[in-house]
Scaffold this motif. Structure first.
Motif, PDB file in Angstrom:
ATOM      1  N   GLU A  13     143.789   8.359  -1.899  1.00 65.37           N
ATOM      2  CA  GLU A  13     144.459   8.449  -3.201  1.00 65.37           C
ATOM      3  C   GLU A  13     145.539   7.380  -3.332  1.00 65.37           C
ATOM      4  OE1 GLU A  13     145.876  12.433  -3.270  1.00 65.37           O
ATOM      5  OE2 GLU A  13     144.012  13.281  -4.102  1.00 65.37           O
ATOM      6  N   ARG A  14     146.276   7.158  -2.247  1.00 68.93           N
ATOM      7  CA  ARG A  14     147.346   6.155  -2.285  1.00 68.93           C
ATOM      8  C   ARG A  14     146.770   4.745  -2.466  1.00 68.93           C
ATOM      9  NH1 ARG A  14     149.585   7.913   1.791  1.00 68.93           N
ATOM     10  NH2 ARG A  14     148.887   6.453   3.415  1.00 68.93           N
ATOM     11  N   VAL A  15     145.725   4.434  -1.728  1.00 67.80           N
ATOM     12  CA  VAL A  15     145.097   3.111  -1.859  1.00 67.80           C
ATOM     13  C   VAL A  15     144.485   2.943  -3.244  1.00 67.80           C
ATOM     14  CG1 VAL A  15     143.244   1.634  -0.993  1.00 67.80           C
ATOM     15  CG2 VAL A  15     144.658   2.909   0.610  1.00 67.80           C
ATOM     16  N   LEU A  16     143.804   4.001  -3.725  1.00 66.78           N
ATOM     17  CA  LEU A  16     143.162   3.933  -5.038  1.00 66.78           C
ATOM     18  C   LEU A  16     144.184   3.704  -6.142  1.00 66.78           C
ATOM     19  CD1 LEU A  16     140.452   4.238  -6.562  1.00 66.78           C
ATOM     20  CD2 LEU A  16     140.966   6.672  -6.793  1.00 66.78           C
ATOM     21  N   SER A  17     145.339   4.381  -6.064  1.00 60.22           N
ATOM     22  CA  SER A  17     146.377   4.225  -7.083  1.00 60.22           C
ATOM     23  C   SER A  17     146.890   2.791  -7.129  1.00 60.22           C
ATOM     24  CB  SER A  17     147.540   5.179  -6.805  1.00 60.22           C
ATOM     25  OG  SER A  17     147.127   6.521  -6.867  1.00 60.22           O
ATOM     26  N   ARG A  18     147.077   2.201  -5.951  1.00 56.03           N
ATOM     27  CA  ARG A  18     147.612   0.836  -5.905  1.00 56.03           C
ATOM     28  C   ARG A  18     146.632  -0.187  -6.463  1.00 56.03           C
ATOM     29  NH1 ARG A  18     150.319   0.854   0.193  1.00 56.03           N
ATOM     30  NH2 ARG A  18     152.093   2.212  -0.313  1.00 56.03           N
ATOM     31  N   ILE A  19     145.378  -0.120  -6.045  1.00 52.76           N
ATOM     32  CA  ILE A  19     144.429  -1.133  -6.519  1.00 52.76           C
ATOM     33  C   ILE A  19     144.050  -0.889  -7.983  1.00 52.76           C
ATOM     34  CG2 ILE A  19     143.530  -1.559  -4.210  1.00 52.76           C
ATOM     35  CD1 ILE A  19     141.069   0.059  -4.903  1.00 52.76           C
ATOM     36  N   THR A  20     144.072   0.386  -8.417  1.00 55.57           N
ATOM     37  CA  THR A  20     143.793   0.669  -9.827  1.00 55.57           C
ATOM     38  C   THR A  20     144.894   0.129 -10.714  1.00 55.57           C
ATOM     39  OG1 THR A  20     142.559   2.671  -9.235  1.00 55.57           O
ATOM     40  CG2 THR A  20     143.293   2.477 -11.516  1.00 55.57           C
ATOM     41  N   LEU A  21     146.133   0.239 -10.255  1.00 56.92           N
ATOM     42  CA  LEU A  21     147.246  -0.329 -11.016  1.00 56.92           C
ATOM     43  C   LEU A  21     147.080  -1.841 -11.152  1.00 56.92           C
ATOM     44  CD1 LEU A  21     149.967   0.006 -12.415  1.00 56.92           C
ATOM     45  CD2 LEU A  21     151.069  -0.238 -10.175  1.00 56.92           C
ATOM     46  N   SER A  22     146.673  -2.497 -10.073  1.00 59.63           N
ATOM     47  CA  SER A  22     146.440  -3.946 -10.132  1.00 59.63           C
ATOM     48  C   SER A  22     145.329  -4.276 -11.132  1.00 59.63           C
ATOM     49  CB  SER A  22     146.063  -4.481  -8.747  1.00 59.63           C
ATOM     50  OG  SER A  22     147.058  -4.191  -7.806  1.00 59.63           O
ATOM     51  N   GLY A  23     144.231  -3.500 -11.076  1.00 58.05           N
ATOM     52  CA  GLY A  23     143.136  -3.724 -12.017  1.00 58.05           C
ATOM     53  C   GLY A  23     143.537  -3.473 -13.450  1.00 58.05           C
ATOM     54  N   ALA A  24     144.357  -2.430 -13.677  1.00 61.31           N
ATOM     55  CA  ALA A  24     144.804  -2.110 -15.037  1.00 61.31           C
ATOM     56  C   ALA A  24     145.701  -3.210 -15.597  1.00 61.31           C
ATOM     57  CB  ALA A  24     145.545  -0.771 -15.029  1.00 61.31           C
ATOM     58  N   ILE A  25     146.617  -3.719 -14.764  1.00 62.53           N
ATOM     59  CA  ILE A  25     147.498  -4.809 -15.214  1.00 62.53           C
ATOM     60  C   ILE A  25     146.675  -6.061 -15.524  1.00 62.53           C
ATOM     61  CG2 ILE A  25     149.327  -6.380 -14.474  1.00 62.53           C
ATOM     62  CD1 ILE A  25     150.500  -4.039 -12.883  1.00 62.53           C
ATOM     63  N   PHE A  26     145.670  -6.339 -14.699  1.00 60.05           N
ATOM     64  CA  PHE A  26     144.804  -7.494 -14.947  1.00 60.05           C
ATOM     65  C   PHE A  26     144.079  -7.364 -16.285  1.00 60.05           C
ATOM     66  CE2 PHE A  26     140.247  -8.471 -14.816  1.00 60.05           C
ATOM     67  CZ  PHE A  26     140.303  -9.846 -14.930  1.00 60.05           C
ATOM     68  N   LEU A  27     143.460  -6.202 -16.519  1.00 55.84           N
ATOM     69  CA  LEU A  27     142.746  -5.985 -17.778  1.00 55.84           C
ATOM     70  C   LEU A  27     143.677  -6.137 -18.974  1.00 55.84           C
ATOM     71  CD1 LEU A  27     140.421  -2.924 -17.003  1.00 55.84           C
ATOM     72  CD2 LEU A  27     139.739  -5.290 -17.355  1.00 55.84           C
ATOM     73  N   THR A  28     144.886  -5.592 -18.849  1.00 61.81           N
ATOM     74  CA  THR A  28     145.856  -5.672 -19.938  1.00 61.81           C
ATOM     75  C   THR A  28     146.242  -7.111 -20.235  1.00 61.81           C
ATOM     76  OG1 THR A  28     146.731  -3.507 -19.296  1.00 61.81           O
ATOM     77  CG2 THR A  28     148.097  -4.859 -20.732  1.00 61.81           C
ATOM     78  N   LEU A  29     146.519  -7.877 -19.189  1.00 59.86           N
ATOM     79  CA  LEU A  29     146.918  -9.279 -19.383  1.00 59.86           C
ATOM     80  C   LEU A  29     145.794 -10.087 -20.032  1.00 59.86           C
ATOM     81  CD1 LEU A  29     148.835 -10.041 -16.059  1.00 59.86           C
ATOM     82  CD2 LEU A  29     149.796  -9.764 -18.353  1.00 59.86           C
ATOM     83  N   VAL A  30     144.575  -9.892 -19.545  1.00 57.79           N
ATOM     84  CA  VAL A  30     143.439 -10.643 -20.095  1.00 57.79           C
ATOM     85  C   VAL A  30     143.218 -10.289 -21.563  1.00 57.79           C
ATOM     86  CG1 VAL A  30     140.938 -10.954 -19.965  1.00 57.79           C
ATOM     87  CG2 VAL A  30     142.286 -10.966 -17.897  1.00 57.79           C
ATOM     88  N   ALA A  31     143.428  -9.015 -21.918  1.00 51.41           N
ATOM     89  CA  ALA A  31     143.170  -8.567 -23.288  1.00 51.41           C
ATOM     90  C   ALA A  31     144.238  -9.030 -24.271  1.00 51.41           C
ATOM     91  CB  ALA A  31     143.050  -7.046 -23.322  1.00 51.41           C
ATOM     92  N   ILE A  32     145.519  -9.106 -23.832  1.00 57.28           N
ATOM     93  CA  ILE A  32     146.594  -9.388 -24.795  1.00 57.28           C
ATOM     94  C   ILE A  32     147.100 -10.829 -24.749  1.00 57.28           C
ATOM     95  CG2 ILE A  32     147.336  -6.982 -24.686  1.00 57.28           C
ATOM     96  CD1 ILE A  32     149.817  -7.951 -23.155  1.00 57.28           C
ATOM     97  N   VAL A  33     146.838 -11.563 -23.654  1.00 60.90           N
ATOM     98  CA  VAL A  33     147.341 -12.942 -23.577  1.00 60.90           C
ATOM     99  C   VAL A  33     146.853 -13.808 -24.747  1.00 60.90           C
ATOM    100  CG1 VAL A  33     147.058 -15.103 -22.272  1.00 60.90           C
ATOM    101  CG2 VAL A  33     147.908 -13.057 -21.133  1.00 60.90           C
ATOM    102  N   PRO A  34     145.557 -13.749 -25.141  1.00 62.94           N
ATOM    103  CA  PRO A  34     145.126 -14.570 -26.280  1.00 62.94           C
ATOM    104  C   PRO A  34     145.863 -14.234 -27.579  1.00 62.94           C
ATOM    105  CG  PRO A  34     143.235 -13.837 -25.032  1.00 62.94           C
ATOM    106  CD  PRO A  34     144.413 -13.093 -24.495  1.00 62.94           C
ATOM    107  N   TYR A  35     146.273 -12.967 -27.766  1.00 63.63           N
ATOM    108  CA  TYR A  35     147.063 -12.623 -28.951  1.00 63.63           C
ATOM    109  C   TYR A  35     148.418 -13.336 -28.910  1.00 63.63           C
ATOM    110  CZ  TYR A  35     143.811  -8.787 -29.907  1.00 63.63           C
ATOM    111  OH  TYR A  35     142.691  -8.040 -30.191  1.00 63.63           O
TER     112      TYR A  35
END
Length: 422
Positions: A355-377
């Motif tokens: 659970e601890r490992v999953l939370s950390r890597i999921t947070l990294s993936g979520a931040i990546f998706l967010t940056l890719v989606a909003i940077v062009p805006y």
């Protein structure tokens, strides 16, 4: 790549699946040009060029602008899926169904279909009454029978697309709904390219704008591929067991935990969740409704839209990852088959570690998706390009193409062929 494509066509089963997907995409594109009866399309052409309707038209592959039978695309199905998944967390009956294997999933899929039809009817009614508004005047004959025909036609179009997506998933390659969205976005690329060259010719944008956009697109594609392929490998050892004269176990392996376990699903979900209320509000005549619709307008991309969009992407990334990867189940299976993570006891300590490992890597993936989606805006003033062909569309197209290639890759590897990915 061409050698891998040739290998894919050599396998009869895989060739049939690929051709089936292509045939279904052709059916979808043909349906995207069949108009809804009783609607004056010329009144809607300019309205779907930008704003919320323009963003919706991107997911509909131009069907909304032409107001065809697939004008609402697959958006009601995505919204219904989100609702059913959320209810599965709070309603014990749905949670129990999700644990009953194929039969339970069939039941959940059936409820999702019912929800899709209900939401399609609601959205169809909203679209129809908005078009019959005197300021739009897109319905020359606003009689009950004509309005009823339009609503039923739109609902039937969405239901057919839902069935088409399920057929692609069952008989083809990849996720059917994602492939339909992929085909919708890609179908708009030629028009976007022609529009870009027209702007360049008249001086609306410069060569520098195009180069910046091209570099940004390449960076997004490379980043998506890099993150999608990235995974954290948890080492696992299996203890030896002696059964008769044979020794079982004793091997070393690993648990692959992907950095972006959810893929592009969170971006699709977040876009749909924001589009649905924005579309309904757009059709309301009150000033406060129009103000809220403008705040949720992706073409304006104000601070509130970007904050909500980012928050939803992060929430859906964690939510979808929790559905697809259950640390408690993984730990139980390891314990059942004599496996353990070095340095950890089987059972609860293993679950907590996962659970601890999953939370950390999921947070990294979520931040990546967010940056890719909003940077062009954020960088829109530098590119001067249409926002709907920015990060969201490139992310979806690249992610869906990558997932589909992985499935083709698995088929090729089973038959000892070299695939696309090396």
């Amino acid at each position: 790549m061409f050698a891998a494509l040739g290998n894919a066509l050599k396998v009869k089963e895989l060739r049939g699946k690929v051709f089936f997907v292509l045939a279904m995409i052709v059916v979808y594109r043909i349906g995207s040009h069949i108009p809804v009866p009783g609607v004056n399309v010329s009144q809607l052409t300019n309205l779907a060029q930008g704003g919320i309707l323009g963003f919706l038209d991107m997911f509909a592959g131009g069907a909304l602008k032409r107001f065809t039978i697939f004008a609402m695309s697959i958006s009601p199905y995505i919204t219904a899926s989100i609702i059913i998944n959320l209810l599965g967390v709070v309603i014990p009956y749905l949670e129990e169904l999700s644990k009953q294997g194929p039969e339970g999933r069939k039941k959940i899929a059936q409820y999702t279909r019912y929800g899709t039809v209900v939401l399609a009817i609601i959205q169809g009614i909203g679209l129809t009454f908005w078009m019959s508004n005197p300021s739009i005047n897109a319905v020359p004959d606003p009689s009950f029978f004509n309005l009823f025909t339009i609503v039923i036609t739109l609902t039937a179009g969405t239901a057919f697309l839902m069935w088409l997506g399920e057929q692609i998933t069952d008989k083809g390659i990849g996720n059917g709904i994602s492939i339909i969205i992929f085909a919708s976005i890609v179908s708009g690329f030629p028009t976007a390219v022609l529009s870009t060259f027209d702007k360049l010719r008249v001086g609306g944008i410069s060569i520098l704008n195009i180069l910046v956009f091209a570099v940004l697109a390449l960076v997004i594609i490379a980043a998506v591929i890099f993150i999608q392929q990235g995974e954290r490998r948890i080492p696992v050892q299996y203890s030896k067991r002696v059964v008769g004269r044979r020794v079982y176990g004793g091997r070393n392996t690993h648990i692959p935990m992907k950095v972006n376990q959810a893929g592009v699903i969170p971006v699709i979900f977040a876009s749909s969740v924001l589009m649905f209320p924005a579309t309904i509000l757009k059709f309301m005549p009150w000033d406060w409704a129009q103000g809220l619709a403008s705040a949720l307008d992706p073409s304006i991309a104000g601070i509130w839209y970007l904050l909500l969009f980012s928050a939803l992407i992060i929430v859906f990334t964690f939510f979808y990852t929790a559905i697809t990867f259950n640390p408690a189940d993984v730990a139980d299976n390891l314990k059942k088959y004599g496996g353990f993570i070095p340095g950890l006891r089987p059972g609860r300590p293993t679950t907590q570690y996962l659970e601890r490992v999953l939370s950390r890597i999921t947070l990294s993936g979520a931040i990546f998706l967010t940056l890719v989606a909003i940077v062009p805006y954020v960088l829109k003033p530098l590119t001067g390009m249409q926002v709907q062909f920015g990060g969201t569309s490139l992310l979806i197209v690249t992610g869906v193409a990558l997932e589909t290639m992985k499935q083709i890759e698995s088929y090729l590897l089973m038959r000892h062929y070299e695939g696309f990915l090396k």
